[in-house]
Scaffold this motif. Structure first.
Motif, PDB file in Angstrom:
ATOM      1  N   GLN A   8       0.859  -1.324   0.046  1.00  0.00           N
ATOM      2  CA  GLN A   8       0.024   0.146  -0.090  1.00  0.00           C
ATOM      3  C   GLN A   8       0.879   1.165  -0.053  1.00  0.00           C
ATOM      4  OE1 GLN A   8      -2.510  -0.484   3.527  1.00  0.00           O
ATOM      5  NE2 GLN A   8      -4.233  -1.355   2.209  1.00  0.00           N
ATOM      6  N   VAL A   9       2.068   1.325   0.878  1.00  0.00           N
ATOM      7  CA  VAL A   9       2.755   2.242   0.774  1.00  0.00           C
ATOM      8  C   VAL A   9       3.607   2.505  -0.596  1.00  0.00           C
ATOM      9  CG1 VAL A   9       5.055   3.510   1.952  1.00  0.00           C
ATOM     10  CG2 VAL A   9       2.978   2.512   3.232  1.00  0.00           C
ATOM     11  N   PHE A  10       4.163   1.584  -1.200  1.00  0.00           N
ATOM     12  CA  PHE A  10       4.649   1.526  -2.376  1.00  0.00           C
ATOM     13  C   PHE A  10       3.735   1.984  -3.412  1.00  0.00           C
ATOM     14  CE2 PHE A  10       6.191  -0.345  -6.362  1.00  0.00           C
ATOM     15  CZ  PHE A  10       7.203   0.105  -6.673  1.00  0.00           C
ATOM     16  N   ALA A  11       2.398   1.736  -3.476  1.00  0.00           N
ATOM     17  CA  ALA A  11       1.450   1.987  -4.622  1.00  0.00           C
ATOM     18  C   ALA A  11       1.254   3.512  -4.331  1.00  0.00           C
ATOM     19  CB  ALA A  11       0.306   1.218  -4.405  1.00  0.00           C
ATOM     20  N   GLY A  12       0.952   4.002  -3.203  1.00  0.00           N
ATOM     21  CA  GLY A  12       0.647   5.419  -2.969  1.00  0.00           C
ATOM     22  C   GLY A  12       1.799   6.295  -3.163  1.00  0.00           C
ATOM     23  N   ALA A  13       2.858   5.773  -2.846  1.00  0.00           N
ATOM     24  CA  ALA A  13       4.118   6.591  -3.420  1.00  0.00           C
ATOM     25  C   ALA A  13       4.241   6.732  -4.851  1.00  0.00           C
ATOM     26  CB  ALA A  13       5.392   6.032  -2.683  1.00  0.00           C
ATOM     27  N   MET A  14       4.114   5.331  -5.296  1.00  0.00           N
ATOM     28  CA  MET A  14       4.147   5.317  -7.038  1.00  0.00           C
ATOM     29  C   MET A  14       3.008   6.344  -7.785  1.00  0.00           C
ATOM     30  SD  MET A  14       6.715   3.874  -8.151  1.00  0.00           S
ATOM     31  CE  MET A  14       7.566   4.792  -6.845  1.00  0.00           C
ATOM     32  N   ILE A  15       1.908   6.613  -7.118  1.00  0.00           N
ATOM     33  CA  ILE A  15       0.909   7.525  -7.608  1.00  0.00           C
ATOM     34  C   ILE A  15       1.520   8.740  -7.430  1.00  0.00           C
ATOM     35  CG2 ILE A  15      -1.471   8.199  -7.217  1.00  0.00           C
ATOM     36  CD1 ILE A  15      -2.401   5.116  -6.636  1.00  0.00           C
ATOM     37  N   LEU A  16       1.750   8.991  -6.134  1.00  0.00           N
ATOM     38  CA  LEU A  16       2.229  10.577  -6.092  1.00  0.00           C
ATOM     39  C   LEU A  16       3.519  10.980  -6.960  1.00  0.00           C
ATOM     40  CD1 LEU A  16       2.134  10.810  -2.240  1.00  0.00           C
ATOM     41  CD2 LEU A  16       0.519  11.856  -3.745  1.00  0.00           C
ATOM     42  N   VAL A  17       4.312  10.044  -7.135  1.00  0.00           N
ATOM     43  CA  VAL A  17       5.523  10.290  -8.178  1.00  0.00           C
ATOM     44  C   VAL A  17       5.027  10.461  -9.459  1.00  0.00           C
ATOM     45  CG1 VAL A  17       7.533   9.424  -9.247  1.00  0.00           C
ATOM     46  CG2 VAL A  17       7.326   9.035  -6.708  1.00  0.00           C
ATOM     47  N   SER A  18       4.068   9.722  -9.842  1.00  0.00           N
ATOM     48  CA  SER A  18       3.447   9.705 -11.335  1.00  0.00           C
ATOM     49  C   SER A  18       2.770  11.081 -11.437  1.00  0.00           C
ATOM     50  CB  SER A  18       2.675   8.584 -11.617  1.00  0.00           C
ATOM     51  OG  SER A  18       1.698   8.523 -10.971  1.00  0.00           O
ATOM     52  N   VAL A  19       2.014  11.374 -10.352  1.00  0.00           N
ATOM     53  CA  VAL A  19       1.290  12.826 -10.667  1.00  0.00           C
ATOM     54  C   VAL A  19       2.114  14.056 -10.584  1.00  0.00           C
ATOM     55  CG1 VAL A  19       0.035  14.486  -9.329  1.00  0.00           C
ATOM     56  CG2 VAL A  19      -0.749  11.859  -9.477  1.00  0.00           C
ATOM     57  N   LEU A  20       3.466  13.949  -9.909  1.00  0.00           N
ATOM     58  CA  LEU A  20       4.343  14.929 -10.073  1.00  0.00           C
ATOM     59  C   LEU A  20       4.951  15.099 -11.390  1.00  0.00           C
ATOM     60  CD1 LEU A  20       5.902  14.833  -6.111  1.00  0.00           C
ATOM     61  CD2 LEU A  20       4.493  16.572  -7.459  1.00  0.00           C
ATOM     62  N   LEU A  21       5.306  13.985 -11.547  1.00  0.00           N
ATOM     63  CA  LEU A  21       5.957  13.887 -13.126  1.00  0.00           C
ATOM     64  C   LEU A  21       5.097  14.314 -14.381  1.00  0.00           C
ATOM     65  CD1 LEU A  21       7.851  10.171 -12.879  1.00  0.00           C
ATOM     66  CD2 LEU A  21       8.980  12.542 -13.036  1.00  0.00           C
ATOM     67  N   THR A  22       3.739  13.972 -14.093  1.00  0.00           N
ATOM     68  CA  THR A  22       3.087  14.456 -14.803  1.00  0.00           C
ATOM     69  C   THR A  22       2.594  16.144 -15.050  1.00  0.00           C
ATOM     70  OG1 THR A  22       1.738  12.406 -15.058  1.00  0.00           O
ATOM     71  CG2 THR A  22       0.340  14.437 -15.974  1.00  0.00           C
ATOM     72  N   GLU A  23       2.813  16.546 -13.606  1.00  0.00           N
ATOM     73  CA  GLU A  23       2.700  17.884 -13.679  1.00  0.00           C
ATOM     74  C   GLU A  23       3.870  18.840 -14.002  1.00  0.00           C
ATOM     75  OE1 GLU A  23       1.175  21.563 -12.742  1.00  0.00           O
ATOM     76  OE2 GLU A  23       0.018  19.546 -12.893  1.00  0.00           O
ATOM     77  N   PHE A  24       5.177  18.042 -13.838  1.00  0.00           N
ATOM     78  CA  PHE A  24       6.303  18.976 -14.072  1.00  0.00           C
ATOM     79  C   PHE A  24       7.275  18.371 -14.994  1.00  0.00           C
ATOM     80  CE2 PHE A  24       5.523  19.754  -9.470  1.00  0.00           C
ATOM     81  CZ  PHE A  24       5.150  20.891  -9.349  1.00  0.00           C
ATOM     82  N   VAL A  25       6.780  17.507 -15.616  1.00  0.00           N
ATOM     83  CA  VAL A  25       7.927  16.816 -16.582  1.00  0.00           C
ATOM     84  C   VAL A  25       7.144  16.895 -18.151  1.00  0.00           C
ATOM     85  CG1 VAL A  25       9.341  14.838 -17.340  1.00  0.00           C
ATOM     86  CG2 VAL A  25       9.395  15.759 -15.155  1.00  0.00           C
ATOM     87  N   SER A  26       6.298  15.796 -18.036  1.00  0.00           N
ATOM     88  CA  SER A  26       5.353  15.477 -19.302  1.00  0.00           C
ATOM     89  C   SER A  26       3.937  15.114 -19.008  1.00  0.00           C
ATOM     90  CB  SER A  26       6.175  14.556 -20.287  1.00  0.00           C
ATOM     91  OG  SER A  26       5.294  14.216 -21.193  1.00  0.00           O
ATOM     92  N   GLN A  27       3.088  15.574 -19.872  1.00  0.00           N
ATOM     93  CA  GLN A  27       1.623  15.031 -19.510  1.00  0.00           C
ATOM     94  C   GLN A  27       1.447  13.350 -20.177  1.00  0.00           C
ATOM     95  OE1 GLN A  27      -1.148  16.737 -18.550  1.00  0.00           O
ATOM     96  NE2 GLN A  27       0.330  18.209 -17.926  1.00  0.00           N
ATOM     97  N   HIS A  28       2.687  12.844 -20.714  1.00  0.00           N
ATOM     98  CA  HIS A  28       2.548  11.371 -20.955  1.00  0.00           C
ATOM     99  C   HIS A  28       2.698  10.592 -19.789  1.00  0.00           C
ATOM    100  CE1 HIS A  28       2.206  12.217 -25.256  1.00  0.00           C
ATOM    101  NE2 HIS A  28       3.628  13.155 -25.019  1.00  0.00           N
ATOM    102  N   PHE A  29       3.152  11.252 -18.734  1.00  0.00           N
ATOM    103  CA  PHE A  29       3.498  10.304 -17.568  1.00  0.00           C
ATOM    104  C   PHE A  29       2.251   9.989 -16.999  1.00  0.00           C
ATOM    105  CE2 PHE A  29       7.697  11.742 -17.389  1.00  0.00           C
ATOM    106  CZ  PHE A  29       8.530  10.652 -17.156  1.00  0.00           C
ATOM    107  N   LEU A  30       1.127  10.442 -17.381  1.00  0.00           N
ATOM    108  CA  LEU A  30      -0.420  10.351 -16.878  1.00  0.00           C
ATOM    109  C   LEU A  30      -0.671   8.661 -17.096  1.00  0.00           C
ATOM    110  CD1 LEU A  30      -2.753  11.236 -15.822  1.00  0.00           C
ATOM    111  CD2 LEU A  30      -3.900  11.664 -17.987  1.00  0.00           C
ATOM    112  N   TRP A  31       0.108   8.270 -18.419  1.00  0.00           N
ATOM    113  CA  TRP A  31       0.001   6.604 -18.534  1.00  0.00           C
ATOM    114  C   TRP A  31       0.410   5.906 -17.431  1.00  0.00           C
ATOM    115  CZ3 TRP A  31      -3.704   5.285 -21.514  1.00  0.00           C
ATOM    116  CH2 TRP A  31      -4.082   6.288 -22.779  1.00  0.00           C
ATOM    117  N   PHE A  32       1.425   6.425 -16.661  1.00  0.00           N
ATOM    118  CA  PHE A  32       2.161   5.596 -15.576  1.00  0.00           C
ATOM    119  C   PHE A  32       0.987   5.509 -14.509  1.00  0.00           C
ATOM    120  CE2 PHE A  32       5.443   5.975 -12.135  1.00  0.00           C
ATOM    121  CZ  PHE A  32       5.728   4.481 -12.245  1.00  0.00           C
ATOM    122  N   THR A  33       0.366   6.765 -14.286  1.00  0.00           N
ATOM    123  CA  THR A  33      -0.619   6.514 -13.339  1.00  0.00           C
ATOM    124  C   THR A  33      -1.632   5.497 -13.743  1.00  0.00           C
ATOM    125  OG1 THR A  33      -0.201   8.927 -13.100  1.00  0.00           O
ATOM    126  CG2 THR A  33      -2.242   8.134 -11.904  1.00  0.00           C
TER     127      THR A  33
END
Length: 66
Positions: A8-33
């Motif tokens: 659960q901690v790992f999944a939550g952390a990955m979701i937060l990382v993917s949202v940050l990557l989507t916001e600050f790097v590329s909209q394509h990281f939305l697919w990671f989410t």
């Protein structure tokens, strides 16, 4: 920490990382989410979670006190 809590901690952390990557790097990281969400859903139905295999390979015990 139990295996379930670690996943659960790992999944939550990955979701937060993917949202940050989507916001600050590329909209394509939305697919990671989307991938993470799909993996959580399939894990609920099948009981198979790749993260548990990784944690077991790293030596985490499946039982234990949370």
């Amino acid at each position: 920490m139990s295996m379930g809590r670690a996943v659960q901690v790992f999944a939550g952390a990955m979701i937060l990382v993917s949202v940050l990557l989507t916001e600050f790097v590329s909209q394509h990281f939305l697919w990671f989410t989307v991938f993470i969400g799909f993996n959580l859903i399939q894990s609920a139905f099948t009981g198979f979670c790749p993260a548990t295999r990784v944690f077991k390979a790293l030596g985490m015990k499946s039982g234990g006190v949370s």
